[in-house]
Write a protein that holds these residues in place. Structure first.
Motif, PDB file in Angstrom:
ATOM      1  N   SER B 104       1.054  -1.240  -0.075  1.00 24.06           N
ATOM      2  CA  SER B 104       0.011   0.031  -0.078  1.00 24.06           C
ATOM      3  C   SER B 104       0.962   1.200  -0.040  1.00 24.06           C
ATOM      4  O   SER B 104       0.388   2.325  -0.319  1.00 24.06           O
ATOM      5  CB  SER B 104      -0.996   0.047   1.123  1.00 24.06           C
ATOM      6  N   ALA B 108       0.123   4.610  -2.340  1.00 27.39           N
ATOM      7  CA  ALA B 108      -0.691   5.650  -1.452  1.00 27.39           C
ATOM      8  C   ALA B 108       0.438   6.866  -1.692  1.00 27.39           C
ATOM      9  O   ALA B 108       0.001   7.937  -1.781  1.00 27.39           O
ATOM     10  CB  ALA B 108      -0.624   5.541  -0.096  1.00 27.39           C
ATOM     11  N   THR B 135     -11.741   5.786   2.866  1.00 26.02           N
ATOM     12  CA  THR B 135     -11.555   6.412   4.226  1.00 26.02           C
ATOM     13  C   THR B 135     -12.673   5.920   5.189  1.00 26.02           C
ATOM     14  O   THR B 135     -12.697   5.298   6.538  1.00 26.02           O
ATOM     15  CB  THR B 135     -11.437   7.848   4.710  1.00 26.02           C
ATOM     16  N   MET B 171      -5.413   0.842   4.584  1.00 26.90           N
ATOM     17  CA  MET B 171      -4.349   1.425   4.842  1.00 26.90           C
ATOM     18  C   MET B 171      -3.930   2.655   3.959  1.00 26.90           C
ATOM     19  O   MET B 171      -3.627   3.733   4.172  1.00 26.90           O
ATOM     20  CB  MET B 171      -2.956   0.601   4.917  1.00 26.90           C
ATOM     21  N   VAL B 174      -5.387   6.267   4.665  1.00 23.01           N
ATOM     22  CA  VAL B 174      -4.606   6.799   5.916  1.00 23.01           C
ATOM     23  C   VAL B 174      -3.243   7.418   5.392  1.00 23.01           C
ATOM     24  O   VAL B 174      -3.035   8.526   5.813  1.00 23.01           O
ATOM     25  CB  VAL B 174      -4.339   5.816   6.979  1.00 23.01           C
ATOM     26  N   VAL B 175      -2.539   6.803   4.618  1.00 20.33           N
ATOM     27  CA  VAL B 175      -1.206   7.360   4.216  1.00 20.33           C
ATOM     28  C   VAL B 175      -1.340   8.425   3.206  1.00 20.33           C
ATOM     29  O   VAL B 175      -0.590   9.349   3.223  1.00 20.33           O
ATOM     30  CB  VAL B 175      -0.296   6.097   3.557  1.00 20.33           C
ATOM     31  N   GLY B 220       2.499   8.901   8.811  1.00 25.26           N
ATOM     32  CA  GLY B 220       1.111   8.474   8.153  1.00 25.26           C
ATOM     33  C   GLY B 220       1.371   6.899   8.099  1.00 25.26           C
ATOM     34  O   GLY B 220       0.270   6.260   8.250  1.00 25.26           O
ATOM     35  N   GLY B 224      -1.097   4.362  10.053  1.00 26.57           N
ATOM     36  CA  GLY B 224      -1.666   3.307   9.180  1.00 26.57           C
ATOM     37  C   GLY B 224      -1.554   1.851   9.376  1.00 26.57           C
ATOM     38  O   GLY B 224      -2.359   1.127   9.768  1.00 26.57           O
ATOM     39  N   ARG B 227      -3.486   1.115  12.613  1.00 28.60           N
ATOM     40  CA  ARG B 227      -4.807   0.776  12.351  1.00 28.60           C
ATOM     41  C   ARG B 227      -5.249  -0.565  11.874  1.00 28.60           C
ATOM     42  O   ARG B 227      -5.990  -1.198  12.244  1.00 28.60           O
ATOM     43  CB  ARG B 227      -5.576   1.890  11.243  1.00 28.60           C
TER      44      ARG B 227
END
Lengths: 334, 305
Positions: B104, B108, B135, B171, B174-175, B220, B224, B227
């Motif tokens: 990811s 990202a 998101t 993920m 978030v990044v 970030g 991520g 999470r």
């Protein structure tokens, strides 16, 4: 946030002057490749989201076509039958009820916390306190589930727990608060835990908005002799309202889709029980229904039924998030 | 956020005016009451945090001091027996997170660079919107999508790699968000200075913009990771639990801390319950260290605001 040197939002940050664009051949090739690579990853993100919707729909359709009852209005869930009978009415009710009640609990507290952090706390304290609130967001949801079901549950949601008894006595005549025999594993407990889980996200966004209230608005109120609370009421809250609404919608989206905490907490009423609207009743949300039956994905027909439930959840959260975006245009949006 | 307009409150400035006419004492009282309410809100928010941490610490700390906890698996350990460790689950959690990050992070970063450095027009707006959608996507929906793709369409087994694919979806946004924010903070002067030296645009981004925003990007990524490591839903759908150690992400069942917890949470026997809370503490430590460290990195960041 706004550094004087930062590019104005809405414009690509790094546009070189036009004269530079006529560089040497190699650098232009490099530029083209690099730009293509970044555009490619962006396209991939778009494709992923589109694929998610498309695949869920594709896998759900065959099962939906065979469905013998109305998918939207039926409360039956027998996807294994021949023909299959499954409807989402009960799931939708439990999902929306738990999330809405969680929102009702979380928003006032979040706004209070955000106000405290932005307009009451001394600067030196505000940062570490905000840090602590953010820590709530770092707790994995399975731990919320464990704590909610085994520690908080007996205290607030058991049959004899004072908060539940008080609610049942005062509001028991409303179907929403009707007395039930479901101990602990009820929507009430799930909502309280969900409220705690979405509190940090609502607080964080509200805080950000409250921080951006123009100093002139605040000073104008103070100059009129307003107290701190009056200042907040006439300048901070009106300015922050769209932000708070948007934050609430994002929190609602979170609560609607939360899986494991709700799965651990909610008890499934036996199929013989009469369906009740009450928050003291058990039930299953879209997410917990799918999670509880993850081992049942044996035939395409059964899997299709659960994927159809997932599709509805996807659409609902999509709609809620879209509403959130209407109220707030993200900073720096292109 | 900057676009939120200043609306006159419904009642207009008159409300200040009229409230100023109320007796000074009642206005003071209201003010004090508001302060009290706001303070209570903060306390109310702190109670669950303290309570959860205390619960997990007091019930789970027991086993963590034992070296076996960090080096052994649960193979052959029944609920009746004391012993065994969480090594198999810790390794699984870290391995899946690593694979998720490897997939990811490049996507990202590319997306964030596109949005900040190149993006404009309809396509950029569509990308921003899709990142917003991602998101808000519930993890169980991401897991169902990967299930529909990986298992029902391709006919593969449920393995750790499929879990990672679902986690990638969670993920990426978030990044993208944090990287985007950091890249926008990089002063324009830096880019222009680089262009003035004749450096091509892509090299400017790679050698000037990205290093300047490096700490923010790392933050970030860490947030991520925090999470996705705490996610359970994709594991339920795609990653069956096992008590043994498995290092192969493409074959066989692989344990993870959340599934370890989920497996034994209904046990009535104390040895198993102790392990559940210890696994919970282990997970919370990993996730919190990651997110605290992530924030610390951003504080030491090189982009000066």
């Amino acid at each position: 946030m706004s550094a004087t040197t930062a590019p104005p939002p809405g414009q690509p940050a790094g546009d070189p002057p036009a004269s530079l664009l006529s560089g040497t051949g190699t650098s232009r090739t490099g530029d083209r490749l690099f730009a293509a690579a970044t555009r490619g990853s962006s396209a991939l993100v778009v494709v992923l989201v589109a694929l998610t919707g498309a695949f869920l729909l594709w896998k759900a359709l065959p099962a939906l076509q065979k469905d013998d009852v109305n998918f939207l209005t039926s409360r039956v869930w027998q996807p294994a039958g021949e023909p299959p009978r499954f409807g989402i009415a009960a799931l939708l009710w439990t999902t929306v009820l738990s999330a809405a009640f969680a929102l009702l609990l979380a928003v006032p507290v979040s706004v209070g916390v955000a106000l405290f952090l932005t307009h009451y706390a001394p600067r030196r304290l505000a940062r570490p306190l905000a840090y602590l609130v953010d820590l709530l967001a770092a707790v994995p949801s399975i731990i919320y589930g464990l704590w909610g079901a085994y520690v908080l549950g007996p205290v607030i949601a058991g049959v004899d727990s004072p908060p539940r008894k008080a609610l049942e006595t005062v509001l028991g005549w409303v179907p929403l608060f009707e007395k039930t025999g479901v101990a602990r594993g009820n929507v009430f407990l799930a909502s309280v835990v969900l409220a705690i889980m979405i509190l940090p996200i609502i607080t964080a966004i509200s805080r950000e908005v409250f921080e951006q209230v123009p100093v002139a608005n605040i000073e104008a109120a103070l100059a009129l002799g307003a107290t701190r609370w009056e200042t907040i009421r006439v300048s901070v809250l009106p300015f922050g309202r769209p932000g708070v609404i948007s934050a609430s919608m994002l929190g609602l989206g979170r609560a609607l889709g939360e899986t494991i905490a709700v799965t651990i907490i909610l008890s499934q009423p036996s199929s013989l029980d009469r369906f009740k609207l009450s928050i003291f009743y058990g039930g299953e949300t879209f997410a917990s229904k799918i999670a509880n039956n993850a081992s049942e994905f044996s035939t395409p027909q059964k899997t299709g039924a659960y994927i159809a439930a997932g599709l509805v959840l996807f659409l609902v959260t999509f709609a809620v998030n879209a509403v959130a975006r209407v109220f707030i245009t993200r900073r720096g949006e292109v | 956020m900057a676009t939120a307009t200043i609306e006159a409150p419904a009642s207009g400035p008159g409300s200040v005016h009229s409230s100023l006419h109320r007796s000074a004492r009642s206005r003071k009282a209201r003010d004090r009451l508001a302060t009290l309410v706001v303070l209570l809100c903060l306390l109310l928010a702190m109670i669950p945090l303290a309570w959860i941490l205390w619960t997990v610490l007091s019930r789970g700390a027991g086993l963590l001091g034992d070296a076996h906890w960090w080096t052994n698996s649960q193979r052959g350990i029944t609920a009746r027996r004391v012993g065994g460790g969480a090594y198999h689950a810790i390794v699984g959690t870290l391995l899946m997170a690593l694979v998720t990050a490897v997939i990811s992070v490049p996507i990202a970063l590319g997306t964030a660079i596109y949005l900040v450095e190149y993006g404009r027009g309809t396509f950029a707006r569509a990308v921003t919107f899709m990142v917003d959608v991602l998101t808000g996507i519930p993890s169980i929906v991401a897991a169902l999508f990967v299930y529909a793709l990986w298992v029902t369409t391709f006919g593969f087994q449920r393995v750790a790699f499929a879990v990672s694919l679902a986690l990638v979806l969670l993920m990426i946004p978030v990044v993208v968000r944090s990287t985007e924010e950091m890249l926008r903070l990089v002063p324009r002067d830096l880019r222009e200075a680089s262009y003035a030296l004749g450096v091509p645009r892509w090299k400017t981004i790679v050698k000037v913009v990205l290093p300047t925003a490096f700490s923010g990007i790392v933050t970030g990524i860490m947030l991520g990771l925090a999470r996705v490591m705490g996610e359970t839903a994709p594991l339920l759908i795609l990653g069956p639990y096992t008590t043994s150690i498995n290092m192969n992400i493409f074959h066989g069942n692989m344990a993870a801390l959340p599934t370890f917890i989920n497996q034994d949470r209904n046990q009535a026997l104390q040895p198993a319950l102790d392990r559940v809370w210890s696994a919970a503490l282990t997970l919370i430590i990993i996730v919190m260290v990651l997110s605290l460290a992530g924030r610390a990195v951003s504080r030491l960041g090189s982009v000066k605001k």
